[in-house]
Structures are given as structure tokens and as C-alpha cells.
Design an enzyme around this catalytic site. Sequence first.
Site, mmCIF file in Angstrom:
data_model
loop_
_atom_site.group_PDB
_atom_site.id
_atom_site.type_symbol
_atom_site.label_atom_id
_atom_site.label_comp_id
_atom_site.label_asym_id
_atom_site.label_seq_id
_atom_site.Cartn_x
_atom_site.Cartn_y
_atom_site.Cartn_z
ATOM 1 C CE LYS A 73 36.508 46.128 35.575
ATOM 2 N NZ LYS A 73 36.534 47.587 35.805
ATOM 3 C CB SER A 98 40.477 46.541 27.990
ATOM 4 O OG SER A 98 40.425 46.166 29.352
#
Length: 343
Positions: A73, A98
Site C-alpha cells: 500500500k 482497515s
Amino acid sequence: MQSREDTANQVLQDTGAVLIPSFNDGHFIREAQVRIKPFAQQTPVLTSDTLDSIAGRKLYFKCECFQKGGAFKFRGACNAIFSLDDDQATKGVVTHSSGNHAAALSLAAKLRGIPAYIVIPKDAPKCKVANVKRYGGHVIVSEPSMQSREDTANKVLQDTGAVLISSSNDGRIISGQGTISLEFLEQASEIDTLIVPISGGGMISGVALAAKAINPTIRILAAEPMGANDAFQSKSNGRITKLSEVNTIADGLRAFLGDLTWPIVRDLVDDVIVVDDKEIIQAMKLCYEVLKIAVEPSGAIGLAAVLSDGFQKNPVYSECNHIGIVLSGGNVDLGVLWNSFDK
């Protein structure tokens, strides 16, 4: 081919990310690679004779678990943060996640010296929440539902004037994640198939765009948990299909495809392989025992897919001999393990 070019161009026009001259040259992803190079790691590729023997294929593991923030990410977050002009960046950024995107955005924002407002569902793994705080992100807790996450993020957006950066449905994110392919296919050019976890679709969209630009014949396969198989259903139905609820150990794979990622997944992802949580856990175990690395459930799903009956017994995949697997993250909550040592 024209429809593919139109799809790719529309994604970037809608987001104002990076202009691409054509679908095939991957120019926008190469620009992202240059932008994030001072900050992101070039992650290693591991191989294992043992796992090759089990799979009956040659496997190559792209270790994004070694990326800054512990997951792939950071690539997309870094590209998004450093794509902002100074006026946009001043008020900071906001997202809901999350965990891994939350930590990555917090770290990228810290590197640029701007605030990051992070909406996290209250059931997120504690290790991922700790990462956000470690990197200086401002944590706002929401209910676990996607609606609550989105509503809370929109409230923060209104209060702060920050820039919303989606975890996947954003051209800047897609571009950054696509740099995985540029590295991977340079490190192991013989790869004929890539297996990538799928959730919101940001990583697999970028990976597919870049990989198909380099090698149009390469297969792109998505790996998805049975309890969150919206991508499989979307491909089957020919339209975005959202689930009323999700239930999987792979907490990073509970999001749904967006209007930017879906057309790329529809056109460029060759198939979706669905596995259950037991298969994911077994793949995690193999990563620990054989590769000697910690991989979270979402990160291990690619190995689970290649070892599954759905892959092994399907003649369609008989020519998939050199398989690249993205181990997407290594942020495992080891609290249960450590607690067991204290008893």
C-alpha cells in the site's frame, strides 16, 4: 483494443492523476515509479524448491511484506501524496481503511510533513492501528460497516477540508501499485502468470495495466476469499456486485470494487480464483515454515490460490509454468501468540 485504451484513459481523466499517451506504454505507471523511487523499497523476489515441488510449477514471490509500512500500500499512498500540489497538501489527507492503506498514507503524509486523518473500523487488527499511530496518523474510529466508514470519512472531510484518498478507487493509487509489475517482471522476466490478491482492486488494476503493457500475453489471476467473493461474482455477472456482508480471516480483502477499478478488472483480469480461510491459513503456515517470513492472511492468499484444487485441477492453467505471486503484506497481529508464551 480501443475499448481498453478508452478505459485506461478515462480512469486517469476522472482522477486527474497522470496523463497517459496510450494504453500500451504504461507511461503513467513509469512516472509513478520515478516519483516514489526516493521513498519506496524495491522489494526482493524469493523462490523455494520446496514450494515449487508442492505446486508443480516454478513460483516467484514478490515480498511486498518487506515494503515500508509492511505492505504494498505504501507505493500507491506515496504516489498519491507526492502528486498533490502544495495548496492541496496544506490541509492534509483523509481516508478510511482497515489498516494497511491507513498506515501507508500516514507514513507518506509524515514524509511530506502534512496531516493524515485516518478512519479505522473498530474491529481492525491492533497491530495495524498501532502502525497508523506510530506514523503520526490521526485515528478516528468508526463502526465496521462500509457505510459507517464512508460516512465518518465524509464528516472528517467536511470538518478539515482535507483531500480524500481512496484505498483503491483512485488513479494515483492504481498508478503507484502498478510499479510492482515494473519491478517484478524485471526481476523475473520469465513469469507467464501473475497471481494477485483482490479487494477494492487498486493493486490488481495497476499490476494488470503495467504487466499487460510489458507482455500482452501474460495471465493476470485474482485471488479472493470465499467469504468476500464480490470480484468473482462481479466477473460472473458482468457488473459490480456488492455483498450484504463479508466474513473472512483476510481483513485486508473485505472491500468492494469501485467504478474506476471494475472496468480494468473486467477487461484485464483473466480469472478469479476463490479459496476458503483454511486454505489461506495453510498458505500462511507455509510462508512461515518454508520461506521463513511473516505474511498476513491477505498476503498469503496468492499461494493459497496456486495450491488450491480450483487451480491445480483446472486444465486452463496447465500452461502456467512460471508464476509470480505477490505477498502483499506482513502486518500480522501476533498478540495471541505472545499471550500464549505468558501462560
